[in-house]
Design an enzyme around this catalytic site. Sequence first.
Site, PDB file in Angstrom:
ATOM      1  N   ASP A 133      77.881 -33.107 -28.237  1.00 37.43           N
ATOM      2  CA  ASP A 133      78.542 -34.135 -29.064  1.00 37.43           C
ATOM      3  C   ASP A 133      80.034 -33.853 -29.154  1.00 37.43           C
ATOM      4  OD1 ASP A 133      75.909 -34.815 -29.525  1.00 37.43           O
ATOM      5  OD2 ASP A 133      75.849 -33.865 -31.500  1.00 37.43           O
TER       6      ASP A 133
HETATM    7  C1  26A Z   1      66.798 -40.528 -32.702  1.00 37.85           C
HETATM    8  N1  26A Z   1      67.135 -39.126 -32.663  1.00 37.85           N
HETATM    9  C2  26A Z   1      66.108 -38.241 -32.205  1.00 37.85           C
HETATM   10  C3  26A Z   1      68.407 -38.687 -33.016  1.00 37.85           C
HETATM   11  C4  26A Z   1      68.773 -37.322 -33.048  1.00 37.85           C
HETATM   12  C5  26A Z   1      70.098 -37.012 -33.363  1.00 37.85           C
HETATM   13  N2  26A Z   1      71.016 -37.934 -33.639  1.00 37.85           N
HETATM   14  C6  26A Z   1      70.611 -39.211 -33.610  1.00 37.85           C
HETATM   15  N3  26A Z   1      69.347 -39.598 -33.313  1.00 37.85           N
HETATM   16  N4  26A Z   1      68.116 -36.158 -32.838  1.00 37.85           N
HETATM   17  C7  26A Z   1      69.005 -35.162 -33.007  1.00 37.85           C
HETATM   18  N5  26A Z   1      70.198 -35.676 -33.339  1.00 37.85           N
HETATM   19  C8  26A Z   1      71.454 -34.976 -33.642  1.00 37.85           C
HETATM   20  O1  26A Z   1      71.898 -34.311 -32.527  1.00 37.85           O
HETATM   21  C9  26A Z   1      72.900 -33.428 -32.986  1.00 37.85           C
HETATM   22  C10 26A Z   1      73.159 -32.344 -31.989  1.00 37.85           C
HETATM   23  O2  26A Z   1      73.530 -32.867 -30.776  1.00 37.85           O
HETATM   24  C11 26A Z   1      71.318 -33.926 -34.718  1.00 37.85           C
HETATM   25  O3  26A Z   1      71.492 -34.499 -35.988  1.00 37.85           O
HETATM   26  C12 26A Z   1      72.430 -32.939 -34.346  1.00 37.85           C
HETATM   27  O4  26A Z   1      73.505 -32.988 -35.261  1.00 37.85           O
END
Ligand code: 26A
Length: 343
Positions: free
Chosen positions: A298
Amino acid sequence: MATKDYRLVCLENPLLDIQAVGNEALLEKYGLKANDAILAEEKHQGIFEDLLNNYDAKLIAGGAAQNTARGAQYILPPNSVVYIGGVGDDKYAAILHDAVKQAGLRVEYRVDPKVQTGRCGVVITGHNRSMCTELGAANHYDVEHLKKPEVWSLVENAEAYYVGGYHFTVCPPAIMELCKLAADRNKPFILSLSAPFICQFFKDPLDASAPYWDYVIGNETEAAAYSESHNLGLTDVKEIAKALANLPKINTQRKRVAIITQGTEPTIVAVQGEDAVKEYPVHEIAKEQICDTNGAGDAFAGGFCAGVVDGKSLDESIHLGQWLARLSIQELGPSYPFPKQTP
Ligand code: 26A
């Protein structure tokens, strides 16, 4: 630097990360892979309490594209980035509000008072992170919110769009609104593939947006999942990057760029219509300096977007991404150091 406000709009799922250092037993208990991102099912329900009660979990602002938005704002002048998504009206939303305020990130949340703010259980083992997400209010995001005059005017005013692929599980129509606006106005649309399961199980909405991607960002496991789910028969990351770059494209005024990060291995960049695929070695860091890698991708996207928005060259934008990722992995979770450092 240009002075116009809110040049970048980001859309996805605001989540609160409940992050702890775990172990094999914990991963096994919930059937998690050491390095993965999934949606929580029935059997995962207990993980959030488990992390909080038994593993000394920390509450950290998360949501992949929200991390990216904070990252881009970290580099750009004040009032440069807006982030859009759905939250509840609870203590978790309050933590997110604090974090974005500190980051100087403007948010336009769709607030659903009846549903809890989304949570992501993050289990750290070594340099791996396993994420298990219960979307909660993030799952209730809708186009009506995006089209509200006060939100849509920010969207129209922006000069670039970033969408986290995780949003394909939530509201593909909102993604398509941004895609079409970007193409109509010849503004860059940047997509992150986000996770292997998006390429596998959300293939149709992903593919519907593909002709609008000006930049597509992923890591090596997402590239492999894309290749497999699209029967490309490719395993070489460079070849997959090339295939992504050369998918059909609607806005022909911009050549598509595909960017694949590979942890400590070089970042791969393919440009539509170009034969040569470039490699960018990552900015090195000693192992002892790494806190955790949650949010590294990210952060990369955040630095990269800042470069694109600021009219930097492709090379410079990649370097900004690598610079910010390097800073983020030295912090707890998807965070950036304060006081601010400058590239
Ligand atoms: C729909 N899903 C599975 C998700 C996520 C996500 N953010 C949005 N949608 N699953 C994990 N994360 C985020 O990824 C970040 C790390 O790359 C987590 O909240 C974490 O901050």
